[in-house]
Design an enzyme around this catalytic site. Structure first.
Site, PDB file in Angstrom:
ATOM      1  N   LYS A  33       5.472 148.448  52.060  1.00 33.72           N
ATOM      2  CA  LYS A  33       4.173 149.103  52.238  1.00 33.72           C
ATOM      3  C   LYS A  33       3.898 150.105  51.114  1.00 33.72           C
ATOM      4  O   LYS A  33       2.761 150.211  50.652  1.00 33.72           O
ATOM      5  CB  LYS A  33       4.102 149.809  53.597  1.00 33.72           C
ATOM      6  N   THR A  34       4.919 150.831  50.679  1.00 37.05           N
ATOM      7  CA  THR A  34       4.719 151.788  49.586  1.00 37.05           C
ATOM      8  C   THR A  34       4.333 151.063  48.305  1.00 37.05           C
ATOM      9  O   THR A  34       3.488 151.531  47.532  1.00 37.05           O
ATOM     10  CB  THR A  34       5.987 152.626  49.363  1.00 37.05           C
ATOM     11  N   ASP A 219      -1.212 156.982  54.333  1.00 39.11           N
ATOM     12  CA  ASP A 219       0.072 156.371  54.669  1.00 39.11           C
ATOM     13  C   ASP A 219       0.511 156.818  56.062  1.00 39.11           C
ATOM     14  O   ASP A 219       0.111 157.879  56.536  1.00 39.11           O
ATOM     15  CB  ASP A 219       1.118 156.792  53.620  1.00 39.11           C
ATOM     16  N   GLU A 220       1.324 155.988  56.718  1.00 37.46           N
ATOM     17  CA  GLU A 220       1.881 156.307  58.049  1.00 37.46           C
ATOM     18  C   GLU A 220       0.773 156.727  59.030  1.00 37.46           C
ATOM     19  O   GLU A 220       0.873 157.725  59.737  1.00 37.46           O
ATOM     20  CB  GLU A 220       2.928 157.425  57.933  1.00 37.46           C
ATOM     21  N   ARG A 563      16.864 149.820  60.497  1.00 36.01           N
ATOM     22  CA  ARG A 563      17.492 150.601  59.421  1.00 36.01           C
ATOM     23  C   ARG A 563      18.627 149.800  58.786  1.00 36.01           C
ATOM     24  O   ARG A 563      19.080 150.119  57.686  1.00 36.01           O
ATOM     25  CB  ARG A 563      18.072 151.918  59.955  1.00 36.01           C
TER      26      ARG A 563
END
Length: 627
Positions: A33-34, A219-220, A563
Site C-alpha cells: 500500500k505504501t 493513509d490508514e 506479521r
C-alpha cells in the site's frame, strides 16, 4: 512513465493512474500500500504536472511521513519536490499557526503534550477542590479527549453528562479549557478540533485550503476518528480528489477513538468512488495468508480481502500445546535455538502486557537476548515497583527508599499501610506472600487508584494481578523478594551485554522481539509466535459477550498472523498461572477456525530434560514446571 509504473502490479497501476475523483484503495496486509501511495503522488507530480504544494498526504506517524517523502523524492528524481506531507496533528498545527487568529488563537500558542495536559487537569481539579483520589486525573483527561474527538466542546459536554464521574468531568473540562485559554495553549486533541471549527466558522479560510490542496491522500484511513473524518471531508469537498488507503480488517485501535466505519462508509460518502482491492501479498506464504483469512472471514461488519501470493505455499502452521506458561516459554526458546536463525528473525506476540513476565524470566534465565517493543520490562513498570515498595517496607521497616516511594503514592494510603504493617510484622512468617499482597491491595485501594477507566489503566491493573502469580510461587515473602532481586539483577546483566554491542542501537541488536499484538502492527518477522491462544486470554475475557468487541479481537488476531513471513507458531497451555490463579482454559476459537490441512498440530516440546540442564530457573525446576 515506464520506469515509474514498471514495478507495480496491474491493480496497483490502476490505483496510481486513477487520479481524478474519489478513490478507495483497500490494501490488505503486505500488499504494497505504501508503494501504491507514494507512486500515486509521484505520478501526479511527474505525469500530471501537479505542483507538489497542491498535494496533501496525511498519515499517522512522523516516521511514516518521512519515509514516504524520501521515497517520493527518489521516484521523481527531484530532492526539491515537496508535497505537503505529515500527520493530522502536524498539518493542523501548521494551519492554526497561520489562521488560528480568526478564532482568537495567538500565533505563538503552546502545544501541551500528554504530561503538560495532565498537569493542567490536576490544576483544574485543585481549583475546583476535586480530590484526585475520587476521580483519577488520567481518567478525566481520557474522557475529555474522547469528548473532543467526538466534536463535543466544554460547553456542550455538561448536557450529556450522566452520573457522578461524568458530572465531575463536565466541571473539570470547563476549568481545564479556561486554563488552556489563559495560557494560550492547546492540547493534541485541540489541534484537530480547533482546525475543524476554524473551517466550519470561516468558509473563506476553508476555501483557500481547498483550492490549494487539489489532491488529498490519507493513509490508514480505517484508523481515523470522528474529527479526522470531518476534517478530510471538509478539505475534499470542492474537488473531491480524495484518495484513502486502508484495510478495515486491520482496524485495532477502537480504544483510541478509531472508527473502522469511516472506511466502510467511504463509498456512501462518495458514490462515484473508484475502488481498488490490493490483494496480492508480498510478505507471507500462502498458508499464513489462508490462516489469516480463516480467522477474519468470520467478521461481517466490513469488507474482507482474500489475499494471495506468488510466494511458496510454505510451512504449515505449528500448533503447540504445553503444560503451562513456563513450558510455553521454554518451547519458544528451544525452537529459536533449533531453527538457528538470527535472533532478530523472531517475534513473540501476546494479547496483554502482563504476559511478558513469564516470557522475560525464561529468556533471561536461558540467556536469550530480547527487546520489548513499545513496553517496559515487567519489574521496571511503575505499578510493579510501587507494590514491591509496599512489600519491601513490610519486610524491612528501615527501608527508607521504599518508604519514600510509598509516600509519593499518597499519605493517606501510606498511613493505612503503616498501621497494617505494625499489626502484621510480629506474625509475618505466618502469612503467605499472596495473602500479604492481597491485603495490601485491599487496604491501600491501589487497584482502584490505577484503574482510571482507560486501556492503559486496565493494563496496569493486569500487571499488578500478574505479580500475584509470582507471589503464589514464592509463599515466603523473603524468598519472593529475593527472587525479584535476582530477576532485576539479570536485567542489569542484560543491559551490560547490550552496551558491549559496539554502540549498536536497540533496533539493530540481534535479539528476539517481545511485544503486544497491538504494538506489532506495521512490523514483520520471518518467524512469529503468538502465545496464550486460549479463550479468555485471546480472545480477551472482556470481549467474549460483545459481538463488536469480538470482531475487533478477530482483527487483532488477523494482524498478528500477517506479521509472519515464513513460519507461524500458535501456542496454548493446558493450565496457566495468570493473575495468581492457576486455571484451565479452552483452546482459542481462533485456532479452531483454522482448516486442518494447513496445521501441524501438537508440535513436540523435545529434549526437555536436556534443555533444563542448561537453564536454572528456580531451585527446583521440575517441581515448578509440574505445579
Amino acid at each position: 512513465m515506464p520506469d515509474l509504473l514498471s514495478d507495480l502490479n496491474p491493480i496497483q497501476k490502476q490505483a496510481v493512474q486513477a487520479t481524478e475523483g474519489p478513490c478507495l484503495i483497500l490494501a490488505g496486509a503486505g500488499s504494497g500500500k505504501t508503494k501504491a501511495l507514494t507512486h500515486r503522488v509521484a505520478y501526479l507530480i511527474s505525469e500530471k504536472s501537479v505542483p507538489p504544494e497542491s498535494i496533501l498526504a496525511l498519515t499517522f506517524t512522523n516516521k511514516a511521513a518521512g519515509e514516504m517523502m524520501e521515497r517520493i523524492r527518489k521516484l521523481v528524481d527531484n530532492p526539491q519536490a515537496k508535497p505537503v506531507m505529515g500527520t493530522f496533528h502536524s498539518f493542523c498545527a501548521r494551519i492554526l499557526r497561520q489562521d488560528g487568529h480568526h478564532i482568537g488563537l495567538s500565533k505563538s500558542f503552546t502545544i501541551y503534550d500528554e504530561n503538560d495536559a495532565q498537569d493542567a487537569i490536576k490544576e483544574a481539579m485543585k481549583n475546583l477542590d476535586i480530590s484526585p483520589q475520587k476521580s483519577s486525573p488520567s481518567a478525566v483527561k481520557n474522557t475529555i479527549s474522547g469528548a473532543k474527538n467526538e466534536m463535543m466542546s466544554a460547553f456542550e459536554y455538561p448536557r450529556f453528562a450522566r452520573g457522578y464521574f461524568q458530572e465531575t468531568v463536565a466541571k473539570v473540562y470547563l476549568e481545564y479549557q479556561k486554563i488552556l485559554d489563559r495560557n494560550q495553549a492547546v492540547d493534541f486533541d485541540d489541534l484537530l478540533l480547533l482546525t475543524v471549527k476554524l473551517f466550519q466558522n470561516h468558509p473563506d479560510v476553508l476555501s483557500r485550503y481547498q483550492i490549494q490542496f487539489r489532491y488529498i491522500l490519507i493513509d490508514e484511513y480505517q484508523d481515523t476518528n470522528a474529527v479526522q473524518y470531518i476534517l478530510a471531508n471538509l478539505l475534499a469537498k470542492r474537488y473531491k480528489n480524495i484518495c484513502v488507503v486502508g484495510d478495515a480488517s486491520q482496524s485495532i485501535y477502537k480504544f483510541r477513538g478509531a472508527d473502522f466505519r469511516n472506511i466502510v462508509n467511504f463509498q456512501r460518502d462518495y458514490p462515484q468512488a473508484k475502488v481498488f482491492n490490493l490483494e496480492q501479498n508480498y510478505r507471507s506464504t500462502q498458508i499464513i495468508l489462508d490462516a489469516a483469512f480463516a480467522v477474519i472471514s468470520k467478521n461481517h461488519s466490513h469488507p474482507i480481502l482474500k489475499l494471495w501470493t506468488e510466494n511458496p505455499a510454505g510451512e504449515k502452521i505449528r500448533i503447540a500445546e504445553t503444560k503451562n506458561e513456563a513450558e510455553e516459554a521454554l518451547f519458544i526458546v528451544q525452537t529459536i535455538r533449533e531453527l538457528g536463525l538470527p535472533l532478530s528473525s523472531f517475534a513473540v506476540l501476546y494479547r496483554t502486557n502482563a504476559q511478558s513476565r513469564s516470557l522475560e524470566e525464561i529468556f533471561l534465565k536461558a540467556g536469550v537476548p530480547y527487546v520489548l517493543v513499545g513496553g517496559i520490562r515487567f519489574y521496571e513498570r511503575k505499578e510493579i515497583k510501587d507494590i514491591l515498595a509496599y512489600l519491601r517496607l513490610l519486610a524491612n521497616s528501615k527501608d527508607s527508599v521504599s518508604e519514600n516511594r510509598i509516600e509519593k503514592i499518597g499519605k493517606g494510603r501510606m498511613n493505612k499501610f503503616l498501621a497494617f504493617a505494625d499489626d502484621v510484622r510480629p506474625e509475618l512468617e505466618t502469612h503467605t506472600t499472596l495473602d500479604l499482597l492481597d491485603q495490601i491491595l485491599e487496604i491501600t485501594g491501589y487497584l482502584e487508584y490505577i484503574d482510571d477507566g482507560t486501556d492503559t489503566g486496565k493494563s496496569r491493573v493486569e500487571n499488578v494481578k500478574e505479580l500475584r502469580s509470582v507471589a503464589e510461587q514464592f509463599p515466603k515473602i523473603n524468598e519472593f523478594l529475593e527472587n525479584v532481586t535476582l530477576v532485576e539483577s539479570e536485567y542489569t546483566s542484560d543491559e551490560k551485554r547490550k552496551k558491549k554491542l559496539k554502540g549498536a542501537s536497540e533496533d539493530k541488536q540481534d535479539a528476539v522481539t517481545l511485544t503486544t499484538l497491538h504494538q506489532a502492527k506495521g512490523l514483520e518477522w520471518p518467524v512469529v509466535f503468538i502465545v496464550g491462544m486460549e479463550e479468555g486470554l485471546f480472545p480477551h475475557s472482556r470481549c467474549l459477550l460483545d459481538p463488536g468487541e469480538m470482531e475487533e479481537e478477530r482483527r487483532l488476531c488477523y494482524v498478528g498472523i500477517t506479521r509472519a513471513k515464513s513460519r507461524l507458531y500458535l501456542t496454548y497451555a493446558r493450565q496457566r498461572l495468570f493473575f495468581g490463579t492457576r486455571s484451565s482454559n479452552l483452546i482459542s476459537r481462533f485456532i479452531i477456525d483454522l482448516p486442518e490441512n494447513i496445521l501441524e498440530s501438537n508440535t513436540a516440546f523435545r529434549n526437555q530434560d536436556q534443555f533444563l540442564d542448561d537453564v536454572t530457573i528456580y531451585k527446583d525446576d521440575d517441581d515448578w514446571l509440574n505445579t
